[in-house]
Motif scaffolding. Structure first.
Motif, mmCIF file in Angstrom:
data_model
loop_
_atom_site.group_PDB
_atom_site.id
_atom_site.type_symbol
_atom_site.label_atom_id
_atom_site.label_comp_id
_atom_site.label_asym_id
_atom_site.label_seq_id
_atom_site.Cartn_x
_atom_site.Cartn_y
_atom_site.Cartn_z
ATOM 1 N N LYS A 285 0.829 -1.210 0.000
ATOM 2 C CA LYS A 285 0.000 0.000 0.000
ATOM 3 C C LYS A 285 0.860 1.254 0.000
ATOM 4 O O LYS A 285 0.360 2.344 0.234
ATOM 5 N N GLY A 286 2.169 1.085 -0.208
ATOM 6 C CA GLY A 286 3.071 2.228 -0.287
ATOM 7 C C GLY A 286 3.714 2.633 1.021
ATOM 8 O O GLY A 286 4.480 3.592 1.064
ATOM 9 N N THR A 287 3.449 1.896 2.094
ATOM 10 C CA THR A 287 3.998 2.274 3.398
ATOM 11 C C THR A 287 5.516 2.115 3.440
ATOM 12 O O THR A 287 6.230 3.025 3.873
ATOM 13 N N GLY A 288 6.015 0.968 2.997
ATOM 14 C CA GLY A 288 7.463 0.749 2.986
ATOM 15 C C GLY A 288 8.178 1.767 2.119
ATOM 16 O O GLY A 288 9.208 2.317 2.499
ATOM 17 N N ARG A 289 7.609 2.026 0.960
ATOM 18 C CA ARG A 289 8.189 3.019 0.045
ATOM 19 C C ARG A 289 8.212 4.400 0.698
ATOM 20 O O ARG A 289 9.210 5.124 0.634
ATOM 21 N N ALA A 290 7.118 4.768 1.353
ATOM 22 C CA ALA A 290 7.050 6.079 2.019
ATOM 23 C C ALA A 290 8.099 6.185 3.123
ATOM 24 O O ALA A 290 8.750 7.232 3.273
ATOM 25 N N LEU A 291 8.281 5.125 3.895
ATOM 26 C CA LEU A 291 9.301 5.131 4.942
ATOM 27 C C LEU A 291 10.701 5.266 4.334
ATOM 28 O O LEU A 291 11.526 6.051 4.822
ATOM 29 N N MET A 292 10.970 4.531 3.271
ATOM 30 C CA MET A 292 12.289 4.585 2.632
ATOM 31 C C MET A 292 12.549 5.960 2.020
ATOM 32 O O MET A 292 13.663 6.477 2.103
ATOM 33 N N GLU A 293 11.540 6.558 1.410
ATOM 34 C CA GLU A 293 11.713 7.894 0.839
ATOM 35 C C GLU A 293 11.942 8.925 1.940
ATOM 36 O O GLU A 293 12.752 9.849 1.774
ATOM 37 N N ALA A 294 11.271 8.767 3.068
ATOM 38 C CA ALA A 294 11.468 9.690 4.197
ATOM 39 C C ALA A 294 12.881 9.570 4.749
ATOM 40 O O ALA A 294 13.488 10.577 5.135
ATOM 41 N N VAL A 295 13.405 8.370 4.784
ATOM 42 C CA VAL A 295 14.782 8.151 5.252
ATOM 43 C C VAL A 295 15.765 8.873 4.342
ATOM 44 O O VAL A 295 16.695 9.533 4.807
ATOM 45 N N THR A 296 15.564 8.750 3.048
ATOM 46 C CA THR A 296 16.455 9.402 2.095
ATOM 47 C C THR A 296 16.413 10.918 2.273
ATOM 48 O O THR A 296 17.447 11.579 2.288
ATOM 49 N N GLN A 297 15.226 11.456 2.446
ATOM 50 C CA GLN A 297 15.082 12.898 2.652
ATOM 51 C C GLN A 297 15.751 13.341 3.955
ATOM 52 O O GLN A 297 16.450 14.357 3.996
ATOM 53 N N LEU A 298 15.550 12.572 5.012
ATOM 54 C CA LEU A 298 16.172 12.904 6.297
ATOM 55 C C LEU A 298 17.694 12.892 6.185
ATOM 56 O O LEU A 298 18.377 13.774 6.708
#
Length: 149
Positions: free
Chosen positions: A93-106
């Motif tokens: 549902k995109g949760t893992g992807r959202a977490l990974m993208e947030a990590v990259t941004q952080l």
């Protein structure tokens, strides 16, 4: 809608359940108390960064945990992405992807030069996610482990 944010101490109970689920995914026995103690230690020592995902009801649906480090060769900061877990009912549902993208941004916001992770050879689902986000499999170095008992 998926909301990603930094974990806070008030998340301890729900986050402990997620960590326990993560450990069970890796064939460890359930031990919610040990998971809680481990996370309480991380919050107390501030030695990791934890991001959580939450659904529209405010319930936690996943987490990612990063450990800061440095590279002597690169003369820069690197973070090890040690844990990524999403509740089974929230996968695809995109949760893992959202977490990974947030990590990259952080990491970008903190001037981190490289993110590093390891996953089990059999975990093809995770590997597909990582590679779809531009992560590259390390073929230059071998990984070694030494268990100290």
């Amino acid at each position: 809608m998926i909301n990603i944010r930094s974990a806070v101490l008030a998340d301890l109970e729900a986050l402990s359940g997620l960590l326990d689920g993560y450990r069970q995914f890796y064939n460890q026995p359930s031990d919610i108390g040990a998971a809680r103690d481990f996370l309480r230690q991380r919050f107390g020592q501030a030695d990791s960064r934890i991001l959580v995902s939450e659904n529209s009801d405010g319930n936690l649906t996943g987490f990612v945990q990063l450990y800061p480090g440095v590279s002597t060769v690169g003369l820069n900061a690197r973070w090890t992405l040690n844990d990524l877990f999403v509740l089974p009912e929230c996968r695809d549902k995109g949760t893992g992807r959202a977490l990974m993208e947030a990590v990259t941004q952080l990491a970008r916001e903190h001037g981190v030069a490289r993110l590093i992770l390891m996953t089990q050879v059999e975990n093809e689902r995770a590997q597909q996610l990582y590679e779809s986000l531009g992560w590259q499999r390390n073929t230059a170095f071998y990984g070694y482990l030494l268990d100290i008992k």
